[in-house]
Design a protein around this motif. Structure first.
Motif, PDB file in Angstrom:
ATOM      1  N   ALA A  61       0.846  -1.194   0.000  1.00  0.00           N
ATOM      2  CA  ALA A  61       0.000   0.000   0.000  1.00  0.00           C
ATOM      3  C   ALA A  61       0.880   1.242   0.000  1.00  0.00           C
ATOM      4  O   ALA A  61       2.037   1.200   0.443  1.00  0.00           O
ATOM      5  N   TRP A  62       0.322   2.367  -0.489  1.00  0.00           N
ATOM      6  CA  TRP A  62       1.093   3.614  -0.511  1.00  0.00           C
ATOM      7  C   TRP A  62       0.174   4.817  -0.432  1.00  0.00           C
ATOM      8  O   TRP A  62      -1.004   4.749  -0.760  1.00  0.00           O
ATOM      9  N   GLN A  63       0.756   5.911   0.072  1.00  0.00           N
ATOM     10  CA  GLN A  63       0.052   7.183   0.194  1.00  0.00           C
ATOM     11  C   GLN A  63       1.054   8.304  -0.052  1.00  0.00           C
ATOM     12  O   GLN A  63       2.161   8.296   0.495  1.00  0.00           O
ATOM     13  N   VAL A  64       0.665   9.301  -0.855  1.00  0.00           N
ATOM     14  CA  VAL A  64       1.492  10.473  -1.095  1.00  0.00           C
ATOM     15  C   VAL A  64       0.963  11.631  -0.253  1.00  0.00           C
ATOM     16  O   VAL A  64      -0.254  11.856  -0.172  1.00  0.00           O
ATOM     17  N   PHE A  65       1.874  12.369   0.376  1.00  0.00           N
ATOM     18  CA  PHE A  65       1.546  13.536   1.192  1.00  0.00           C
ATOM     19  C   PHE A  65       2.161  14.779   0.538  1.00  0.00           C
ATOM     20  O   PHE A  65       3.254  14.713  -0.029  1.00  0.00           O
ATOM     21  N   ASP A  66       1.461  15.920   0.654  1.00  0.00           N
ATOM     22  CA  ASP A  66       2.040  17.158   0.124  1.00  0.00           C
ATOM     23  C   ASP A  66       3.118  17.676   1.069  1.00  0.00           C
ATOM     24  O   ASP A  66       3.400  17.068   2.106  1.00  0.00           O
ATOM     25  N   LYS A  67       3.726  18.819   0.723  1.00  0.00           N
ATOM     26  CA  LYS A  67       4.858  19.294   1.523  1.00  0.00           C
ATOM     27  C   LYS A  67       4.459  19.778   2.905  1.00  0.00           C
ATOM     28  O   LYS A  67       5.325  19.981   3.767  1.00  0.00           O
ATOM     29  N   GLN A  68       3.160  19.942   3.161  1.00  0.00           N
ATOM     30  CA  GLN A  68       2.680  20.251   4.508  1.00  0.00           C
ATOM     31  C   GLN A  68       2.315  18.990   5.292  1.00  0.00           C
ATOM     32  O   GLN A  68       1.893  19.073   6.444  1.00  0.00           O
ATOM     33  N   GLY A  69       2.470  17.820   4.674  1.00  0.00           N
ATOM     34  CA  GLY A  69       2.152  16.574   5.349  1.00  0.00           C
ATOM     35  C   GLY A  69       0.696  16.159   5.246  1.00  0.00           C
ATOM     36  O   GLY A  69       0.256  15.245   5.941  1.00  0.00           O
ATOM     37  N   VAL A  70      -0.063  16.799   4.359  1.00  0.00           N
ATOM     38  CA  VAL A  70      -1.478  16.478   4.180  1.00  0.00           C
ATOM     39  C   VAL A  70      -1.614  15.387   3.117  1.00  0.00           C
ATOM     40  O   VAL A  70      -0.999  15.483   2.048  1.00  0.00           O
ATOM     41  N   PRO A  71      -2.409  14.344   3.380  1.00  0.00           N
ATOM     42  CA  PRO A  71      -2.578  13.283   2.382  1.00  0.00           C
ATOM     43  C   PRO A  71      -3.177  13.823   1.085  1.00  0.00           C
ATOM     44  O   PRO A  71      -4.106  14.627   1.099  1.00  0.00           O
ATOM     45  N   THR A  72      -2.644  13.402  -0.047  1.00  0.00           N
ATOM     46  CA  THR A  72      -3.181  13.770  -1.347  1.00  0.00           C
ATOM     47  C   THR A  72      -4.096  12.648  -1.847  1.00  0.00           C
ATOM     48  O   THR A  72      -4.293  11.640  -1.178  1.00  0.00           O
ATOM     49  N   LYS A  73      -4.606  12.825  -3.064  1.00  0.00           N
ATOM     50  CA  LYS A  73      -5.477  11.814  -3.647  1.00  0.00           C
ATOM     51  C   LYS A  73      -4.694  10.635  -4.226  1.00  0.00           C
ATOM     52  O   LYS A  73      -5.280   9.631  -4.625  1.00  0.00           O
ATOM     53  N   THR A  74      -3.364  10.773  -4.261  1.00  0.00           N
ATOM     54  CA  THR A  74      -2.529   9.715  -4.823  1.00  0.00           C
ATOM     55  C   THR A  74      -2.255   8.652  -3.763  1.00  0.00           C
ATOM     56  O   THR A  74      -1.487   8.877  -2.819  1.00  0.00           O
ATOM     57  N   LYS A  75      -2.895   7.519  -3.904  1.00  0.00           N
ATOM     58  CA  LYS A  75      -2.734   6.404  -2.991  1.00  0.00           C
ATOM     59  C   LYS A  75      -3.113   5.126  -3.717  1.00  0.00           C
ATOM     60  O   LYS A  75      -3.684   5.163  -4.819  1.00  0.00           O
ATOM     61  N   GLY A  76      -2.798   3.992  -3.115  1.00  0.00           N
ATOM     62  CA  GLY A  76      -3.150   2.739  -3.777  1.00  0.00           C
ATOM     63  C   GLY A  76      -2.800   1.528  -2.941  1.00  0.00           C
ATOM     64  O   GLY A  76      -2.198   1.628  -1.873  1.00  0.00           O
ATOM     65  N   ARG A  77      -3.172   0.373  -3.470  1.00  0.00           N
ATOM     66  CA  ARG A  77      -2.916  -0.908  -2.797  1.00  0.00           C
ATOM     67  C   ARG A  77      -2.939  -1.996  -3.851  1.00  0.00           C
ATOM     68  O   ARG A  77      -3.756  -1.976  -4.765  1.00  0.00           O
ATOM     69  N   THR A  78      -2.026  -2.941  -3.728  1.00  0.00           N
ATOM     70  CA  THR A  78      -1.980  -4.057  -4.651  1.00  0.00           C
ATOM     71  C   THR A  78      -1.598  -5.326  -3.904  1.00  0.00           C
ATOM     72  O   THR A  78      -0.758  -5.291  -2.985  1.00  0.00           O
ATOM     73  N   ASP A  79      -2.202  -6.442  -4.258  1.00  0.00           N
ATOM     74  CA  ASP A  79      -1.861  -7.735  -3.666  1.00  0.00           C
ATOM     75  C   ASP A  79      -0.650  -8.331  -4.382  1.00  0.00           C
ATOM     76  O   ASP A  79      -0.234  -7.865  -5.444  1.00  0.00           O
ATOM     77  N   GLY A  80      -0.107  -9.386  -3.778  1.00  0.00           N
ATOM     78  CA  GLY A  80       0.936 -10.137  -4.456  1.00  0.00           C
ATOM     79  C   GLY A  80       2.339  -9.918  -3.963  1.00  0.00           C
ATOM     80  O   GLY A  80       3.301 -10.212  -4.685  1.00  0.00           O
ATOM     81  N   ILE A  81       2.527  -9.420  -2.736  1.00  0.00           N
ATOM     82  CA  ILE A  81       3.880  -9.307  -2.184  1.00  0.00           C
ATOM     83  C   ILE A  81       4.375 -10.706  -1.820  1.00  0.00           C
ATOM     84  O   ILE A  81       3.737 -11.399  -1.025  1.00  0.00           O
ATOM     85  N   PRO A  82       5.499 -11.158  -2.367  1.00  0.00           N
ATOM     86  CA  PRO A  82       5.977 -12.503  -2.069  1.00  0.00           C
ATOM     87  C   PRO A  82       6.441 -12.634  -0.615  1.00  0.00           C
ATOM     88  O   PRO A  82       6.671 -11.645   0.088  1.00  0.00           O
TER      89      PRO A  82
END
Length: 244
Positions: free
Chosen positions: A204-225
């Motif tokens: 899973a991942w989340q992008v934060f702006d330079k003030q530390g606020v979560p942006t709309k860029t995030k995601g999750r994917t299965d399949g980690i070995p």
């Protein structure tokens, strides 16, 4: 090509969890690890080079010797552009106090101050790892506490840890954070979910702006070995690339 391997530790053996290497722009290189007989007696050690790694001084302890170190947990070191050195590691005081501690040196590794990053009472080794990234105004660190991934900035002038913030992941399932920052000052936090001993999971991942606020860029994917976790970096275009 790689140089031949050299043994850095002269006294502190009985290693377990992974160590870390950090370097600054003026020739200082720090090899950091924890070792000792029993978790309560483990110490965090630093071997320092002042000539870009051509030679290393005898290792010295960086911790105060009262908190121990969680045997199978890794640690992470970073030397920022201004010459400060930071180490995140998990303690093992009285076996059940496996808090995340931040060691900070403002004299290029000659002495360290310990600060509490996050408390965790657990009578077992969680096999956790940490991450650091050096940004323009702050160093950012990330770690796991009780199945949640936390991250916090460290002010480069005051060298103090800000209030940690939790990643928006599943409670009880988050481990192994990884960080990167791009030229716009945005930070990406990547972590695994559901991974464990002989068990894969999701990323899973989340992008934060330079003030530390979560942006709309995030995601999750299965399949980690099994036994895998992520690394992430920023490209010149300011986009992020995740490897696993």
């Amino acid at each position: 090509a790689f140089e031949p391997q050299r043994m850095v530790n002269q006294e502190a053996f009985l290693l377990d969890g992974g160590g870390s290497v950090a370097a600054d722009p003026v020739g200082n290189v720090y090899v950091v690890w924890h070792s000792g007989n029993g978790e309560a007696n483990r110490r965090v050690w630093v071997a320092r080079s002042t000539d870009d790694g051509a030679s290393f001084a005898h290792e010295v302890p960086a911790d105060a010797g009262k908190d121990g170190a969680c045997g199978c947990c890794g640690l992470k070191a970073l030397a920022d552009r201004e010459g400060a050195v930071y180490v995140l590691y998990r303690s093992a005081r009285e076996i059940v106090n496996r808090d995340m501690l931040l060691l900070t040196s403002t004299d290029r590794g000659k002495s360290f101050r310990a600060d509490l990053a996050g408390k965790w009472k657990i009578g077992a080794c969680p096999m956790s790892s940490e991450s650091f990234i050096d940004g323009p105004a702050a160093v950012t660190g990330a770690w796991e506490t009780d199945g949640k991934v936390f991250w916090a900035q460290i002010d480069k002038k005051k060298h103090r840890l800000a209030k940690p913030m939790a990643a928006p992941g599943k409670d009880g399932e988050c481990k192994h954070p990884s960080l990167a920052v791009n030229g716009r000052g945005e930070t990406i936090l990547v972590w695994t979910e559901g991974t464990g001993w002989e068990r894969g999971g999701a990323l899973a991942w989340q992008v934060f702006d330079k003030q530390g606020v979560p942006t709309k860029t995030k995601g999750r994917t299965d399949g980690i070995p099994v036994w895998s976790f992520a690394a992430v970096y920023s490209e010149p275009s300011d986009s992020f690339v995740i490897l696993y």
